[in-house]
Design a protein around this motif. Structure first.
Motif, short mmCIF file in Angstrom:
data_model
loop_
_atom_site.label_atom_id
_atom_site.label_comp_id
_atom_site.label_asym_id
_atom_site.label_seq_id
_atom_site.Cartn_x
_atom_site.Cartn_y
_atom_site.Cartn_z
N THR A 42 0.83 -1.21 0.00
CA THR A 42 0.00 0.00 0.00
C THR A 42 0.87 1.26 0.00
O THR A 42 0.63 2.21 -0.77
CB THR A 42 -0.92 0.00 1.23
OG1 THR A 42 -1.70 -1.20 1.23
CG2 THR A 42 -1.84 1.20 1.22
N VAL A 43 1.88 1.27 0.86
CA VAL A 43 2.75 2.44 0.95
C VAL A 43 3.56 2.63 -0.34
O VAL A 43 3.70 3.76 -0.86
CB VAL A 43 3.68 2.31 2.16
CG1 VAL A 43 4.74 3.43 2.17
CG2 VAL A 43 2.87 2.35 3.46
N LEU A 44 4.09 1.55 -0.89
CA LEU A 44 4.85 1.66 -2.14
C LEU A 44 3.98 2.16 -3.30
O LEU A 44 4.43 2.97 -4.13
CB LEU A 44 5.46 0.30 -2.49
CG LEU A 44 6.70 -0.11 -1.70
CD1 LEU A 44 7.10 -1.53 -2.05
CD2 LEU A 44 7.86 0.85 -1.97
N VAL A 49 2.40 6.68 -6.84
CA VAL A 49 1.38 7.62 -7.33
C VAL A 49 1.80 9.06 -7.04
O VAL A 49 1.66 9.95 -7.87
CB VAL A 49 0.02 7.30 -6.69
CG1 VAL A 49 -0.99 8.40 -6.97
CG2 VAL A 49 -0.51 5.96 -7.19
N GLY A 50 2.32 9.29 -5.81
CA GLY A 50 2.75 10.64 -5.46
C GLY A 50 3.84 11.16 -6.38
O GLY A 50 3.79 12.31 -6.85
N LEU A 66 10.53 -4.67 -5.78
CA LEU A 66 9.96 -4.72 -4.44
C LEU A 66 8.47 -5.08 -4.46
O LEU A 66 8.00 -5.90 -3.68
CB LEU A 66 10.17 -3.39 -3.73
CG LEU A 66 11.60 -3.04 -3.32
CD1 LEU A 66 11.67 -1.62 -2.76
CD2 LEU A 66 12.10 -4.05 -2.28
N VAL A 67 7.73 -4.45 -5.37
CA VAL A 67 6.29 -4.69 -5.44
C VAL A 67 6.00 -6.13 -5.83
O VAL A 67 5.18 -6.81 -5.20
CB VAL A 67 5.63 -3.71 -6.43
CG1 VAL A 67 4.20 -4.15 -6.75
CG2 VAL A 67 5.62 -2.31 -5.86
N LEU A 68 6.67 -6.62 -6.87
CA LEU A 68 6.43 -8.01 -7.28
C LEU A 68 6.84 -8.99 -6.19
O LEU A 68 6.17 -9.99 -5.95
CB LEU A 68 7.20 -8.30 -8.58
CG LEU A 68 6.68 -7.59 -9.84
CD1 LEU A 68 7.59 -7.88 -11.04
CD2 LEU A 68 5.25 -8.05 -10.15
N GLY A 69 7.95 -8.68 -5.52
CA GLY A 69 8.39 -9.55 -4.43
C GLY A 69 7.38 -9.57 -3.29
O GLY A 69 7.08 -10.64 -2.73
#
Length: 562
Positions: A42-44, A49-50, A66-69
């Motif tokens: 969620t934070v990533l 988006v920011g 990182l997201v895929l992991g």
């Protein structure tokens, strides 16, 4: 105080679940890792988006890695958590029920005038709810608190003001939960009492079905059951409405926290104050807001779970009380083995009373030589069934001793014997003996070692049951398909299958027709060991060597010829 008593009710059951502590810890670790992975995603995502909106930059390879992991980790952790928690749930359910069953086996509920409907509600409904608490809820609470602490620490590093807003918001959420906890607990306890009373009514109605139909009580019982169900449903509805109200208040608190985090973050990023120091990039605002939202949502989840636990408190107290039941028979520290050869019985100055009643036996004594067949007579309430129960060691006498006696006259107190050896040597056939759901073979093998089908078939022949039933026939619950005489024959065959040296029989011929009574008496008369039988039937007593009047004067029980 109420919160402490509630936690104490749950803690009291933890010793029973000690072998499952490792599983509980593992479930917490997996649940926490899964929650942290989801919060990280969620934070990533918010961070990406920011930066995409403010700086017009796309996330780089490290972000994608990182997201895929985290996605893969979340999938694996979710699957593993479900596997571990479900397996743990079944083990918790089994351990609580085994502990409760062991306690009931040690304390014999019938002596304490307890209602089987309430006991069934504890064994089934209460434990099923507690199973979910210990297997799932504890891990969820731990994971939520860990996630909040991790979010708070991270926020304090990035922006202390936002962390302070999170901390105040969490305190307000927790305070609101405690404020409404008392009302929720009272409603939950009242609901649970209503459901327990409903279980009692249903068990009573089913147990006396013939009387219910004969006396036309169906409309009354249906009406009472409907009223009890309506009361329990109304209490459940009120509890749910209270829960929805508390949820709405929490949502307002969450909204206020998020607004506070946005305001402090925007101020630190220079969005709301021009010319001031910029301590945070505007592109990082969404990530910080997402972090705060994850942390405060974890607190909300934990408090919401806690408010829903109140109906379980009374259930946990009942289960704990059931497991703490004092045993009616003591466990010998150094169990003695059984002597070889024939065994008799001896009662030395035995006294006994049921709870809240006058003594049933007072300094009562008698003896049976090995191989002797003796009857017990006396008016109702004189203690015939009590003597049989004491000989079977279903209870221990309050004073005096019950002994198994060898041919040489050596007595061994049954309270000092190894329980398994005692059960193997002494068999009981009770007037209300139950048959278990399953086949005839299953029932005959209950409580004894391996027996061949030939031996079991011979037992059926011996009680003249082979002509109307076979070893593979299903009996139904409590032998519902059988008549009273048929059940008595199979219960006697089951006792004989254990090859006992002492046979105890309590009024088993009381409601039998003359032909079946004669058959049962013949089988008992042919038994080569010691027999102690309580009966008021002349046909049964006439086949015995001796009859003892339980109501006679203590120490000199009157013996009359059979």
């Amino acid at each position: 105080m109420k919160t402490l008593s509630a936690s104490r009710a749950f803690r009291e059951l933890l010793p029973v679940l000690r072998p499952e502590w490792r599983g509980m810890l593992w479930s917490y670790v997996l649940g926490t890792a899964s929650s942290l992975a989801l919060a990280g995603l969620t934070v990533l995502t918010a961070w990406a988006v920011g930066h995409a909106v403010v700086e017009r930059t796309a996330p780089g390879p490290l972000w994608w890695t990182l997201v895929l992991g985290l996605v893969l980790l979340r999938v694996v952790l979710t699957w593993r958590e479900m596997d571990v928690s479900h397996a743990l749930a079944y083990r918790v359910l089994a351990r609580l029920r085994m502990a409760l069953f062991d306690a009931y086996a040690r304390s014999v509920p019938g002596r304490r005038r307890e209602h089987s409907g309430r006991a069934a509600a504890v064994a089934m409904e209460d434990i099923e709810k507690l199973e979910f608490f210990y297997a799932h809820t504890i891990a969820q609470l731990g994971a939520s608190l860990t996630l909040f602490v991790a979010s708070l620490v991270t926020a304090s590093v990035l922006l202390p003001e936002a962390a302070l807003v999170m901390l105040v918001g969490a305190a307000v959420v927790a305070s609101s939960a405690l404020y409404w906890a008392g009302a929720a607990r009272r409603l939950g306890e009242r609901e649970q009492r209503e459901r327990s009373d409903l279980s009692e009514r249903v068990v009573d109605a089913l147990g006396a079905l013939r009387e219910v139909l004969a006396y036309g009580l169906v409309p009354r019982i249906v009406a009472e059951t409907s009223d009890a169900t309506a009361r329990a449903t109304t209490l459940a509805r009120r509890r749910e409405l209270l829960s929805h109200l508390v949820t709405a208040i929490r949502e307002l608190i969450i909204t206020a926290v998020i607004i506070g985090v946005i305001a402090t973050s925007a101020t630190a990023a220079g969005v709301l104050s021009e010319g001031g120091p910029v301590r945070l990039s505007p592109a990082e605002l969404p990530a910080l807001i997402a972090l705060a939202l994850a942390g405060i949502a974890a607190v909300v989840d934990a408090t919401d779970t806690l408010t829903r636990l109140h109906p379980l408190v009374s259930g946990a107290e009942r289960v704990a009380a059931g497991i703490r039941r004092p045993a009616v028979v003591s466990v010998p520290r150094a169990p003695r083995g059984l002597p070889a050869g024939p065994l008799g019985l001896r009662f030395r100055n035995v006294s006994f009373s049921y709870e809240g009643r006058q003594p049933t036996l007072t300094s009562w004594s008698t003896a049976l030589a090995p191989g002797e067949h003796v009857g017990l007579v006396g008016p109702s309430g004189a203690g015939k069934s009590t003597v049989i129960a004491l000989a079977a060691r279903l209870w221990d006498p309050s004073e005096g001793t019950v002994e198994l006696v060898t041919a040489a006259g050596e007595g061994v107190p049954v309270a000092e014997l190894d329980d398994a050896a005692l059960r193997g040597a002494v068999a009981l056939v009770d007037q209300d003996a139950m048959l278990f759901h399953g086949t005839v073979r299953d029932n005959l093998l209950r409580g004894c070692g391996p027996r061949s089908d030939g031996e079991l078939a011979a037992l059926l022949e011996r009680v003249e049951a082979a002509s109307w039933i076979s070893l593979d026939d299903e009996l139904g619950e409590a032998g519902v398909r059988l008549s009273g005489g048929q059940r008595a024959r199979l219960c006697l065959a089951r006792a004989l299958a254990r090859r006992p040296r002492v046979l105890l029989v309590d009024e088993v011929t009381a409601s039998l027709d003359p032909a079946t009574e004669r058959l049962v008496s013949d089988v008992i008369a042919e038994f080569p060991g010691t027999v102690l039988i309580a009966s008021h039937r002349a046909e049964t007593l006439a086949r015995l060597e001796r009859v003892v009047d339980v109501a006679a004067a203590p120490l000199t029980a009157r013996d009359t010829g059979g």
